[in-house]
Scaffold this motif. Sequence first.
Motif, mmCIF file in Angstrom:
data_model
loop_
_atom_site.group_PDB
_atom_site.id
_atom_site.type_symbol
_atom_site.label_atom_id
_atom_site.label_comp_id
_atom_site.label_asym_id
_atom_site.label_seq_id
_atom_site.Cartn_x
_atom_site.Cartn_y
_atom_site.Cartn_z
ATOM 1 N N VAL A 275 0.822 -1.209 0.000
ATOM 2 C CA VAL A 275 0.000 0.000 0.000
ATOM 3 C C VAL A 275 0.858 1.263 0.000
ATOM 4 O O VAL A 275 0.362 2.355 -0.279
ATOM 5 C CB VAL A 275 -0.960 0.014 1.206
ATOM 6 N N PHE A 276 2.147 1.105 0.314
ATOM 7 C CA PHE A 276 3.042 2.271 0.346
ATOM 8 C C PHE A 276 4.475 1.788 0.185
ATOM 9 O O PHE A 276 4.864 0.755 0.729
ATOM 10 C CB PHE A 276 2.898 3.023 1.671
ATOM 11 N N GLU A 277 5.262 2.555 -0.585
ATOM 12 C CA GLU A 277 6.683 2.238 -0.726
ATOM 13 C C GLU A 277 7.467 3.519 -0.969
ATOM 14 O O GLU A 277 7.072 4.374 -1.763
ATOM 15 C CB GLU A 277 6.924 1.253 -1.868
ATOM 16 N N SER A 278 8.579 3.643 -0.275
ATOM 17 C CA SER A 278 9.503 4.762 -0.446
ATOM 18 C C SER A 278 10.920 4.215 -0.389
ATOM 19 O O SER A 278 11.215 3.313 0.392
ATOM 20 C CB SER A 278 9.302 5.808 0.658
ATOM 21 N N GLY A 279 11.795 4.759 -1.224
ATOM 22 C CA GLY A 279 13.173 4.291 -1.246
ATOM 23 C C GLY A 279 13.420 3.184 -2.247
ATOM 24 O O GLY A 279 14.519 2.621 -2.291
ATOM 25 N N ASP A 280 12.418 2.855 -3.072
ATOM 26 C CA ASP A 280 12.621 1.867 -4.127
ATOM 27 C C ASP A 280 13.389 2.509 -5.278
ATOM 28 O O ASP A 280 13.548 3.731 -5.345
ATOM 29 C CB ASP A 280 11.277 1.319 -4.614
ATOM 30 N N LEU A 281 13.865 1.690 -6.211
ATOM 31 C CA LEU A 281 14.751 2.160 -7.270
ATOM 32 C C LEU A 281 14.047 2.203 -8.619
ATOM 33 O O LEU A 281 13.152 1.400 -8.893
ATOM 34 C CB LEU A 281 15.975 1.245 -7.372
ATOM 35 N N ASP A 282 14.485 3.133 -9.466
ATOM 36 C CA ASP A 282 13.998 3.157 -10.846
ATOM 37 C C ASP A 282 14.788 2.128 -11.662
ATOM 38 O O ASP A 282 15.728 1.503 -11.148
ATOM 39 C CB ASP A 282 14.095 4.573 -11.429
ATOM 40 N N PRO A 283 14.450 1.900 -12.930
ATOM 41 C CA PRO A 283 15.157 0.875 -13.718
ATOM 42 C C PRO A 283 16.659 1.099 -13.865
ATOM 43 O O PRO A 283 17.399 0.158 -14.159
ATOM 44 C CB PRO A 283 14.450 0.946 -15.083
ATOM 45 N N ASN A 284 17.132 2.327 -13.661
ATOM 46 C CA ASN A 284 18.570 2.598 -13.732
ATOM 47 C C ASN A 284 19.297 2.248 -12.441
ATOM 48 O O ASN A 284 20.526 2.209 -12.406
ATOM 49 C CB ASN A 284 18.826 4.076 -14.043
#
Length: 440
Positions: A275-284
Amino acid sequence: MALVQGSLLDPVYGPTGNEEMARVLKDDAFRVVTEEGKPGRKIHKEAKQFASLSQPIFCATCHDVTLFNGFRLEEAFSEYRTSPAAKRGTTCQDCHMGKEQGVAAGYEVGPGAIVGGKPTKDRKLTSHFFAGPDYSVIHPGIFPHNAVAQEMASMREWLQFDHKAGWGTDEFEDKVPEDAKFPVRWDSVDDRYDARDILTQQFEHLEYARGLRLEVLRNGYKLDEIVVQKSDADGIKFKVKVRNATDGHNAPTGFTGERLVWLHVVVTDSDGKVVFESGDLDPNGDVRDRESSYVHAGVVPLDYQLFDLRSRFVVSNLRGGEREAIIPIPYPIITIPFVRPSIQSLILTGEPATERVHRRSLEPLGHLWAKYKIDGDMLTGKGPYTAKVEFKAGMAPANLVGAIQGRGFDYAMSAQEVAAGVAAGYEILWKKEVKLEMSK
């Protein structure tokens, strides 16, 4: 202090002086000589004392970096000078050259040398590993330095050895078709097996280095308590305490503009739905901040609640105000790089007027609270919810690779390969989990 090439018989420099060296030279049991042409084991004539080698000031030359335009790029030694550790008399060497990386845990004791099987007197032994946040992204046949690997193949040939495909392992070689084509240097299956034996040792060295890297990072960064402030149908609020456990300098320190240290937070409901996420990475491999190319392109949203300790380079806009930027080195693309000096005098300001470092690092023994808020419309109604918090660290953000890719990279590596290697080295230092019980 300059590095000077000399004979094996020339004097050497160290922190303790010549007392033990003089004893060894007088003791016939060591069977050493200090003159050319004489039979025996050649040795230095003298060990001259270089007292600064044991003092923090010796570290300052490389760990306080002010560029020629006044830009203060690194301030690790300045941080140390005003720290509790310096006041107490703990040196840089005590924490970074002792038994344990990152803390003053004392030193190993043993002979400084073993000459012809005979040990010298026991003394304090210092570690010269100097573990830090950096790690290798190049081919393991090239680094760590290995004399056997260098004798077996050139750098260019090692770059042709596809260790990721399994060359030199039974799993790969047993299935290779007879007409399979390999680079000339690796056409022999025996050579591929020999190369794999070397790489097995290389991977062991890299894993050893990783262990010490984690040791120094975990001694510096701590993930403390998670405090739930609100948890009901209208939303969830909680905060996470992160702490600098060292009292010798800030964390991160050194080149803080490229030290990626952040919290990855995932909140799920009782069914495991995020339901919530912070600090995840983009494809790079970048966090979703304002320097992410995917955020700039509108492919992924900006992470407004991101908590990270990486400092930012801030530049002045033409018409006032400031903005974050990745600052490249100002030199033109010519055969001989020329770094352009500042066009303004810095005598009065002591720093450039157009850019600065906005520091986010934690002061010695300092702490910060990362605060998170989840609105009620993001909840599924399937409580209790679970918050998983991971404290992560990497040597640099992937966007730095994109900013400098125009200059090219060594070892025939593409920008994508370098960025992937950087992201692959991100480590989880600490992790915690908390149940978010819903109140009525």
